[in-house]
Structures are given as C-alpha cells and as structure tokens.
Enzyme design. Structure first.
Site, mmCIF file in Angstrom:
data_model
loop_
_atom_site.group_PDB
_atom_site.id
_atom_site.type_symbol
_atom_site.label_atom_id
_atom_site.label_comp_id
_atom_site.label_asym_id
_atom_site.label_seq_id
_atom_site.Cartn_x
_atom_site.Cartn_y
_atom_site.Cartn_z
ATOM 1 N N MET A 155 0.669 -1.172 0.089
ATOM 2 C CA MET A 155 0.090 -0.017 0.022
ATOM 3 C C MET A 155 1.066 1.309 0.080
ATOM 4 S SD MET A 155 -3.065 0.564 -0.416
ATOM 5 C CE MET A 155 -4.809 1.373 0.510
ATOM 6 N N GLY A 156 1.909 1.207 -0.810
ATOM 7 C CA GLY A 156 2.742 2.492 -1.084
ATOM 8 C C GLY A 156 2.163 3.297 -1.875
ATOM 9 N N ARG A 157 2.748 4.268 -2.617
ATOM 10 C CA ARG A 157 2.117 5.069 -3.420
ATOM 11 C C ARG A 157 1.106 4.584 -4.726
ATOM 12 N NH1 ARG A 157 6.976 9.163 -2.998
ATOM 13 N NH2 ARG A 157 8.156 7.447 -3.500
ATOM 14 N N ILE A 158 1.513 3.418 -5.374
ATOM 15 C CA ILE A 158 1.036 3.207 -6.425
ATOM 16 C C ILE A 158 -0.282 2.191 -5.941
ATOM 17 C CG2 ILE A 158 1.233 1.484 -8.376
ATOM 18 C CD1 ILE A 158 4.082 2.456 -8.612
ATOM 19 N N THR A 239 1.929 -5.493 -11.590
ATOM 20 C CA THR A 239 2.679 -4.559 -12.216
ATOM 21 C C THR A 239 3.805 -4.016 -11.192
ATOM 22 O OG1 THR A 239 1.113 -3.080 -11.049
ATOM 23 C CG2 THR A 239 0.807 -3.452 -13.416
ATOM 24 N N SER A 240 4.446 -4.938 -10.269
ATOM 25 C CA SER A 240 5.399 -4.660 -9.433
ATOM 26 C C SER A 240 6.657 -5.066 -9.992
ATOM 27 C CB SER A 240 5.153 -5.049 -7.946
ATOM 28 O OG SER A 240 4.950 -6.431 -8.181
ATOM 29 N N ARG A 241 6.902 -6.453 -9.726
ATOM 30 C CA ARG A 241 8.166 -7.115 -9.992
ATOM 31 C C ARG A 241 7.822 -8.583 -10.396
ATOM 32 N NH1 ARG A 241 9.603 -2.890 -11.627
ATOM 33 N NH2 ARG A 241 11.576 -1.687 -11.124
ATOM 34 N N GLU A 270 12.918 -11.258 -18.016
ATOM 35 C CA GLU A 270 12.475 -10.164 -19.037
ATOM 36 C C GLU A 270 13.483 -9.974 -20.092
ATOM 37 O OE1 GLU A 270 10.917 -6.627 -16.987
ATOM 38 O OE2 GLU A 270 9.459 -7.847 -15.917
ATOM 39 N N HIS A 289 6.307 -5.149 -19.563
ATOM 40 C CA HIS A 289 6.621 -4.086 -18.709
ATOM 41 C C HIS A 289 6.500 -2.711 -18.890
ATOM 42 C CE1 HIS A 289 9.565 -3.748 -15.101
ATOM 43 N NE2 HIS A 289 8.896 -2.820 -15.127
#
Ligand code: DGY
Length: 327
Positions: A155-158, A239-241, A270, A289
C-alpha cells in the site's frame, strides 16, 4: 574539465538535453542492453551513470568503475542495483519516484479490466472471424468489477492510487502492507479501505493487485500455497516485479482452472522466454513491462533523473536519493 556520464540506453531527450548541457555524455547506441563488461568499458572514466532496471549493477560492476560518484536509476524500482555495495564505495544512488505512480496505477486498472472482461480474448475472437452469431447469451462471460472485493498487496504510492480508482466501481477494498502510514490512515477514512492479513486478503478478494517492491521478503510472496488460498474465480494482476510471483505455480493454477485469470506486466525473466507456457493461455493478458510507459511520464522521469545526477555531481543532495546514509 567537464565530468563524464554514461547513459546505458537512449532515455527521452528532455532529460538527455539537461545532462548534456553540463557533462560530457556518452549514450549506449543500441536498444539492446550493454553487457556488464560493456558498461564497465564505457563508464570506466565516468563520474555519473544513468541506469535502467534491466542493467545488472552488481558489486563487480560497481567496483569496475573507480571514478563513479552517482548511479541515477531511470525507474522507481532499483532492485537491480547493489545499493549496499554502492554505499560502501561512497556512491550516491537515486531513483524516480512519484511521477510514475498514477501512470502505473492506470496500467494496473487496464489489466484488471482486460482480464475481468476478457477484452483481449474478445478482440481476438472478432479478428479471427469467429463472431458468427449476433448476440450470444453466454459468449465471453467475465466477472463484474463493480461491487467486487479488491485486494491490494503493498500500500505504497501506487497501491494507494489503485485503491482511489476503485472508488468509482463501488468496491470493497482490502489491503496488506508492512508499512502503515498517515496517507493510508487518510484513505481508511476517505474511502474505507480495510487492513487485512495476507491470508484473509487472498481468500476474500475477487481481484488481487500486487504493488510491493522486490526484496528478499517479497521474493515469491505469491507461491503455490498463496495461489491455493485464492478463489478459483479470482484474478491476479502484477505490475510490480515478476519475481514477487512464483511464475511456475501461477501457470499451474491458471492452466488447472484454479485461478480465473491473470494480468501481467512483469515477469521472472524479461523479456519473457518465447517458449514460456503462459504465452499459450487465453486467460492471461501479457504486456511487456509498460507500467510507466506514457509519453509524459517517461519524459518527466528523464528530467527527474537528470536533476538527480546534476545535483549529485555538483556536490548537492539529489532530490531522490535512496541511500542518504552515504552523505
Ligand atoms: C519502475 O520504475 O520501477 C517501473 O517498473 C518502470 O515501469
């Protein structure tokens, strides 16, 4: 004499122009990334290095660059950089946070909607000339987004930006985080997001979206056990890693019908291998990505990156330093 900077790929011109005005700049000419040895060769006499998340900035590379003072990452994530080693060597590391928050949240939502309503499959259905009946009562049925339970992991900015968008869909929002702060408390009051432990979030959510950085703790955070906790009708978006999910376990769950679908922007490897079995599944939407890939955001990232490297090489504190202990 001007200080020297090596930029490992052509980043948008806006930032390059700023760096070029101040320093002697070399830019890697190809779209294909330079190898570790090529970075060392190009940057051996440089004080500044602009890097991408696909560059392996490990201790061997760092120690091959004796003049280096700053590594300016053109991304918010910097798990490709051995920050500990950089700090030991007195090298400043910077990133580009904030600017890509909303753009990445937009993409998470694009994936949520594409998977839930089977948009890519439906597009293929039309293009493959399979649309033979005007309106099928059971053609390409998906799941409702409105009123569903959205589980946000990280629950950071994104993560918070993803939660804010869910308001318009009247969703029940659960979140799991290890770093509670005031802005999360504000969201609890404003839109009623609810804190949860990981297991309850996975068991109760219809849609799970991942927004954690990659660390030793989050590596394979979602593995076989966690996927088994999820509802068979749920969807998972990342959409993180890529390494946050055990991709083999995910393939297993998707192909066995234990998970309805997934939307992936990031992968264990990737670019994804051309032989990866995920490519054969209809219930996944795969994008390469592109979380921060809007023209505006990428241009602004290059400007932020330039400001960071200029400040560091001028002996000032860069606006986005990730290892302040180095100063
Ligand atoms: C980042 O900046 O870490 C993103 O993954 C780029 O899209």
């Amino acid at each position: 004499m001007k200080q020297k900077v090596f930029v490992t790929r052509k980043v948008p011109q806006e930032g390059l122009d700023k760096i070029t005005k101040k320093f002697d700049v070399k830019v890697w000419p190809s779209e294909n990334p330079p190898s570790r040895n090529e970075i060392i060769e190009m940057a051996v006499d440089c004080q500044g290095l602009v890097t991408l998340l696909s560059d392996p900035i490990d201790s061997n590379l760092i120690n091959g660059l004796p003049n280096l003072k700053v590594i300016a990452q053109y991304a918010v994530g910097y798990d490709n950089i051995d920050v500990k080693e950089a700090t030991k060597r007195g090298i400043i590391v910077t990133n580009t946070p904030g600017v890509l928050t909303e753009t990445t949240a937009d993409l998470a939502w694009a994936l949520i909607m594409a998977v839930a309503r089977r948009i890519v499959e439906a597009d293929r259905f039309v293009r493959d000339r399979k649309w033979n009946v005007a309106w099928g009562p059971e053609t390409l049925l998906g799941i409702d987004i409105h009123g569903a339970t959205l589980g946000i992991i990280g629950m950071g900015r994104i993560g918070q930006a993803v939660a804010r968008r869910a308001q318009g869909f009247n969703m029940n929002i659960l979140y799991f985080t290890r770093s509670y702060n005031e802005s999360i408390a504000a969201l609890e009051n404003e839109i009623g997001v609810k804190s949860s432990n990981l297991e309850i979030l996975l068991r109760e959510s219809d849609i799970v979206s991942l927004h954690v950085p990659l660390t030793a703790e989050t590596h394979h955070l979602i593995g076989k056990k966690e996927l088994e906790m999820m509802k068979a009708d749920a969807i998972l978006v990342n959409t993180s890693r890529g390494q946050v999910i055990d991709q083999n376990a995910l393939y297993e769950a998707l192909s066995m019908g234990n998970l309805r679908g997934a939307g992936l922007d990031v992968y264990q490897e990737e670019p994804i291998s051309k032989k990866d079995p995920l490519l054969a599944l209809d219930n996944v939407v795969l994008v390469p990505h592109i979380g921060s890939a809007s023209m505006n955001t990428r241009a602004t990232m290059s400007i932020i990156c330039a400001k960071n490297i200029i400040a560091a090489l001028n002996g000032e504190t860069p606006p986005n330093i990730v290892n302040p202990e180095v100063l």
